[in-house]
Scaffold this motif. Structure first.
Motif, PDB file in Angstrom:
ATOM      1  N   ASP A  61      -0.383  -2.175   2.660  1.00 39.51           N
ATOM      2  CA  ASP A  61       0.078  -0.779   2.741  1.00 39.51           C
ATOM      3  C   ASP A  61       1.032  -0.468   1.588  1.00 39.51           C
ATOM      4  O   ASP A  61       0.937   0.583   0.951  1.00 39.51           O
ATOM      5  CB  ASP A  61       0.799  -0.529   4.072  1.00 39.51           C
ATOM      6  CG  ASP A  61      -0.169  -0.524   5.246  1.00 39.51           C
ATOM      7  OD1 ASP A  61      -1.398  -0.450   5.000  1.00 39.51           O
ATOM      8  OD2 ASP A  61       0.290  -0.610   6.405  1.00 39.51           O
ATOM      9  N   GLN A  73      -0.917  -6.829   6.340  1.00 41.15           N
ATOM     10  CA  GLN A  73      -1.168  -5.390   6.326  1.00 41.15           C
ATOM     11  C   GLN A  73       0.018  -4.632   5.731  1.00 41.15           C
ATOM     12  O   GLN A  73      -0.161  -3.665   4.995  1.00 41.15           O
ATOM     13  CB  GLN A  73      -1.485  -4.895   7.746  1.00 41.15           C
ATOM     14  CG  GLN A  73      -2.265  -3.589   7.767  1.00 41.15           C
ATOM     15  CD  GLN A  73      -3.520  -3.617   6.896  1.00 41.15           C
ATOM     16  OE1 GLN A  73      -4.380  -4.470   7.072  1.00 41.15           O
ATOM     17  NE2 GLN A  73      -3.621  -2.717   5.907  1.00 41.15           N
ATOM     18  N   SER A 103     -11.512  -4.692   2.750  1.00 41.55           N
ATOM     19  CA  SER A 103     -12.365  -4.948   3.911  1.00 41.55           C
ATOM     20  C   SER A 103     -12.883  -6.379   3.836  1.00 41.55           C
ATOM     21  O   SER A 103     -13.048  -6.952   2.768  1.00 41.55           O
ATOM     22  CB  SER A 103     -13.519  -3.957   3.948  1.00 41.55           C
ATOM     23  OG  SER A 103     -14.373  -4.183   2.855  1.00 41.55           O
ATOM     24  N   SER A 149      -3.478  -0.867  -1.116  1.00 43.28           N
ATOM     25  CA  SER A 149      -4.764  -1.560  -1.277  1.00 43.28           C
ATOM     26  C   SER A 149      -5.517  -1.543   0.047  1.00 43.28           C
ATOM     27  O   SER A 149      -4.990  -1.896   1.094  1.00 43.28           O
ATOM     28  CB  SER A 149      -4.524  -3.013  -1.728  1.00 43.28           C
ATOM     29  OG  SER A 149      -5.748  -3.699  -1.841  1.00 43.28           O
ATOM     30  N   ASP A 150      -6.752  -1.087  -0.020  1.00 47.40           N
ATOM     31  CA  ASP A 150      -7.571  -0.959   1.179  1.00 47.40           C
ATOM     32  C   ASP A 150      -8.664  -2.015   1.099  1.00 47.40           C
ATOM     33  O   ASP A 150      -9.618  -1.899   0.334  1.00 47.40           O
ATOM     34  CB  ASP A 150      -8.181   0.445   1.226  1.00 47.40           C
ATOM     35  CG  ASP A 150      -8.994   0.660   2.480  1.00 47.40           C
ATOM     36  OD1 ASP A 150      -8.747  -0.056   3.466  1.00 47.40           O
ATOM     37  OD2 ASP A 150      -9.884   1.522   2.457  1.00 47.40           O
TER      38      ASP A 150
END
Lengths: 436, 436
Positions: A266, A262, A273, A270-271
Motif C-alpha cells: 500500500d 500489504q 497478484s 504496488s498492486d
C-alpha cells in the motif's frame, strides 16, 4: 529494552488502552494550543495529539521538538476517524531519547519526487521515508518466504567463496583483487561451485550471495554488485524440473508478500497478484513470433529478445492473466555448462524467466558428461586446463542436474513496482557509485 | 524428477515396501554370488543386496559397478539386524545413471584421517565422505534455525555492499580491488552500515554476508573470507539487551540442531547439549582471576585473553554446565563505535561470547552521540572527515543501539566439534589457498 509497542500493532480496537511507543518525529503540526506530532518507527506512524490545556508541561516539551528527534511517548489510545489509521495517542509522558542536531536536506514527511542520485547520496535520510523503508521491509519478507520454501522442500543452504582465481564465464568483466602477493577475482556467479557440489552429492542446494560484474553499463536494470539467489538440483529429468522449482518457489514468495506485506505494498502503491495458474512456457521462436505478430517488433539481434521485447512480452502475457512466463531455448546463452539436446527442436535446455516484463532469472539443465563438456569448452574458446578444479568433479558419477540464478534486486524491483533497480538496493554500486 | 526416496526416510518399519533410491555407489563388497552395494545420497546410505541366484542380469550389472557411479535402484525393503541402519534393499531393477571415469584419489568409504590440505585440494571428493557432508548439512540446519529466530523476533534482513571506499576499522588489513578506474576495498564488516540503518529507523536488523580480512595469520581459527551473521538493534537500555538477543538466538539454534541434526551429530561423533540455563556474564577482570586462580595462567597481553585462556575458561564453565559464557568489558577492543560508560566499573559496554572455549562473537552497545563519537575517533587516530557517510546518520535522532557480529564458520566448527575452522567451510580461503 526501552518499553515500546510497535506502531503497526496499534489499531482502533485498542481504544482506551494505555500504551508506549518510540520512534522518530516524522512531522509536526502546530494548531495553536494543539500540537500534532506524528511519530514514526520501523513499522508505521502514529499521531500524538498534545494539548496545552490538558498537559501544559508535556506541550512545552513537544513545542521544542524538531523533525527526526527520537522520542518515547506514553498515553491513551483513542479511536478517531480524523486520525491517519483511525487511531491516535493522547500523551501523558513524552521523553526525548535523542536529539537531531541538523535539519534533514531531504523532506522526509513529504512525498516529493527527489532525483534518484540525490536520494542515494543521502540514503541514510532517504530510508527514513516510509515509501523507501517499505521497499526494504518488503525485501526482507520476500527473502524470508523464498528461503523458507527451499528449506521446506529439502534444499540445503551452501556458502561458496566470492574470491577465486577465475570467473565462471571466462576472464571478461571481472574485478581484480590484490590478494596477498597474488591476483584474485571477485565471483561473477557461484555456478561452478554449485555444480561441483551437486555432482558430489548435495542433492538439492541454494545459496544467497553477492556476484560482481565489472560491466560498463548505464541502464536502469544493472548494478556492479548484485544479490543473487542461486539454486541447483540433482536427479532432474530435464529443464522442466528446474522450471517447476523456480515457478513454485516464486509463487510461494509472491503469495507471502501479498498476505504479509500489504502495508508495504500500500505504501508503495504496488498492486500485486499471485500467479496461481501455471506459468506459460514458450519457446524463443514463439516469443519472437508474438513480438512480430502482435507488436510489429523485431529485436535487432537474432539471438536475443531486447529490453523492449521483454517488456512487450510481459504486457502480452499479463493481459492474459500471466505475470510470469518462461522463454525456453535462448540461443544466445552459449555458456559451456548449459546442456544441448541432440535433435531437440528448441535446440537447448536453457530458459529465462520473465516477470512483469523483466528477466528475473536464467537457468537450465547442465551438461554433466565430461567428454561433451570439455568439447563444448574448446568450441567456445575456453581452455579446459584452466578449469580443472571444476572438471575434476565430473570424473566421478554425476547426477543429471540443473539450476538457475535469480536476481534478488530485480525481484524486489518488480514486487515493489520500482523504475530503477538501484531503488531496490540499500547502497547500490555502479561504475560511478562506490559510496555511501 | 527421477523417481527416488530420500535414504534418510527409509526405516526398518518400511519392511516389505517397494521403493526406489538413487545415489552414488559408496562401497562394493563381493561375497561370491552375493554383492553388497552401499548406495549413498545426500541424506544417508542404504545397503543393496544383489544375489546372483535371484536376479542374474541385475547381478551382472552390479558386478560391473565402480565406486562413485550414480545408480537408481528399485526393490523391496527388508528389515535386517545385520544391515547398517537395520534395513536393506533387495533389488529388482538397477540402472546406471552416470558412470565414474576415474578412481577417486581419496578413499571415500573409509574413515582414513587424510591431511587437511589434501582434503581441501580435493574438496569435491572430500565432501562425498559422509562425515564431511554431515558438517554442511548441519551448517544448513543451523543457519535455518538462526534466521528463523530473527524473523520470528521481528528482525528484518538487510543486505549491504561488500565493496566500499573504506573499511569499518580503518585502513589496515584490507584487500584492494580494481574498481573501474578507482580503488575500492572489500568489506571487513557491515558494522557502519548496520548502524546507519538502525539510526535511520530499521528498528532491529540482521545480515548474513562475507567479510574479508587480509591478515597474514597461520592459525586454526582464522580464514581470509569469513561468513558473518551480523545483528543490530535499536532502543536498547544497555549491552545486556544485546546479549539477551545473542543468548536466546544461540540457544534456539543449538536446540534446533540437537533436535533436527542428530544424524549429522552422530556421523561427526559430536555430543552437543542445549545450554538451557542463563549464560554466565562475567567481567574481563573476573575472567583473568579465574585463569590465574584455577589454572595459574596469565595471558601475556594485559588487555586480552589469549587462545589458551579462552580454552581454559571454556573448560572451567563447561564443567559447571555452561557451554557458553559472556566476557564483558574487553579493554582491548578500542573501536570508536563501542560506547564507553562513565564511572562504570567494567569500563565499557563491550562483550565477547565464548562458546566451548572459542570466541564466537563480539558486540556491545554503540556510541550514538555524535560529539562523543567524533572525539573518540580523533583520540584513536581515525579521521572523522573520512567517515562522513557514516557520521551523517548521527546528525538526526539516533535510537540508543547495539549489536554484534557472529562468526558462522566458528559456530559450525564448535557445533560439529572440528579442530580447524577450515573444515567448517566448503572452499576456504587463506593466504596460501585461493583454489578450488
Amino acid at each position: 529494552m526501552l518499553e515500546r509497542t510497535y506502531i503497526e500493532d496499534v489499531t482502533p480496537e485498542d481504544d482506551g488502552d494505555e500504551t508506549t511507543i518510540a520512534g522518530h518525529v516524522h512531522e509536526l503540526r502546530d494548531l495553536g494550543g494543539i500540537l500534532f506530532v506524528i511519530v514514526r518507527d520501523g513499522t508505521g506512524r502514529l499521531q500524538v495529539v498534545a494539548k496545552e490545556d490538558d498537559t501544559p508541561d508535556l506541550f512545552e516539551t513537544a513545542e521544542d521538538l524538531d523533525s527526526e528527534d527520537v522520542v518515547q511517548v506514553t498515553g491513551t489510545l483513542e479511536a478517531s476517524d480524523q486520525a491517519p489509521g483511525g487511531v491516535e495517542l493522547a500523551p501523558t509522558e513524552l521523553t526525548v531519547v535523542s536529539e537531531a542536531t541538523d535539519v534533514p536536506s531531504i523532506e522526509i514527511s513529504k512525498d516529493v519526487d527527489a532525483d534518484l542520485s540525490t536520494r542515494l547520496d543521502e540514503r541514510h535520510l532517504d530510508v527514513r521515508k516510509p515509501s523507501t523503508k517499505a521497499v526494504f521491509s518488503l525485501r526482507s519478507k520476500a527473502m524470508q518466504a523464498m528461503t523458507d520454501w527451499f528449506y521446506d522442500n529439502r534444499f540445503e543452504e551452501v556458502d561458496t567463496p566470492e574470491l577465486s582465481t577465475a570467473g565462471a564465464e571466462g576472464g571478461a568483466d571481472l574485478f581484480p583483487v590484490v590478494y596477498y602477493d597474488k591476483e584474485a577475482y571477485l565471483s561473477q556467479s557461484p555456478q561452478l561451485y554449485k555444480q561441483i557440489l551437486v555432482a558430489s552429492g548435495f542433492d538439492r542446494l541454494f545459496e544467497v550471495g553477492h556476484a560482481f560484474r565489472a560491466e560498463d553499463f548505464g541502464t536502469s536494470r544493472h548494478v556492479s554488485e548484485i544479490a543473487m539467489f542461486d539454486v541447483e538440483l540433482g536427479y532432474v529429468e530435464d529443464h522442466h524440473d528446474v522450471m517447476d522449482v523456480q515457478e513454485e518457489s516464486l509463487r510461494h514468495t509472491i503469495r507471502h508478500v501479498v498476505e504479509h506485506a500489504q502495508r508495504e505494498l500500500d505504501e508503495l502503491g504496488s498492486d500485486l497478484s499471485v500467479p496461481e495458474e501455471d506459468f506459460p512456457r514458450i519457446t524463443f521462436e514463439e516469443a519472437r513470433e508474438i513480438l512480430a505478430d502482435e507488436y510489429n517488433h523485431v529485436p535487432e539481434d537474432d539471438d536475443d529478445l531486447d529490453t523492449k521485447g521483454e517488456r512487450l512480452l510481459g504486457k502480452y502475457f499479463e493481459e492474459q492473466g500471466h505475470p510470469a512466463v518462461f522463454v525456453v531455448g535462448y540461443p544466445n546463452e552459449k555458456f559451456y555448462y548449459r546442456q544441448d539436446v541432440e535433435g531437440d527442436d528448441i535446440a537447448s535446455r536453457k530458459f529465462d524467466l520473465l516477470y512483469l516484463g523483466q528477466e528475473l532469472s536464467s537457468g537450465g539443465q547442465r551438461e554433466h558428461d565430461i567428454e561433451r563438456l570439455t568439447a563444448k569448452m574448446r568450441e567456445q574458446g575456453v581452455e579446459p586446463e584452466n578449469f580443472e578444479f571444476y572438471l575434476d568433479a565430473f570424473r566421478y558419477g554425476v547426477p543429471p542436474h540443473g539450476g538457475y540464478g535469480l536476481g534478488i534486486d530485480r525481484l524486489v524491483q518488480q514486487l515493489a513496482g520500482l523504475d530503477n533497480i538501484k531503488e531496490a538496493i540499500l547502497f547500490p554500486r555502479d561504475p560511478d557509485r562506490l559510496e555511501p
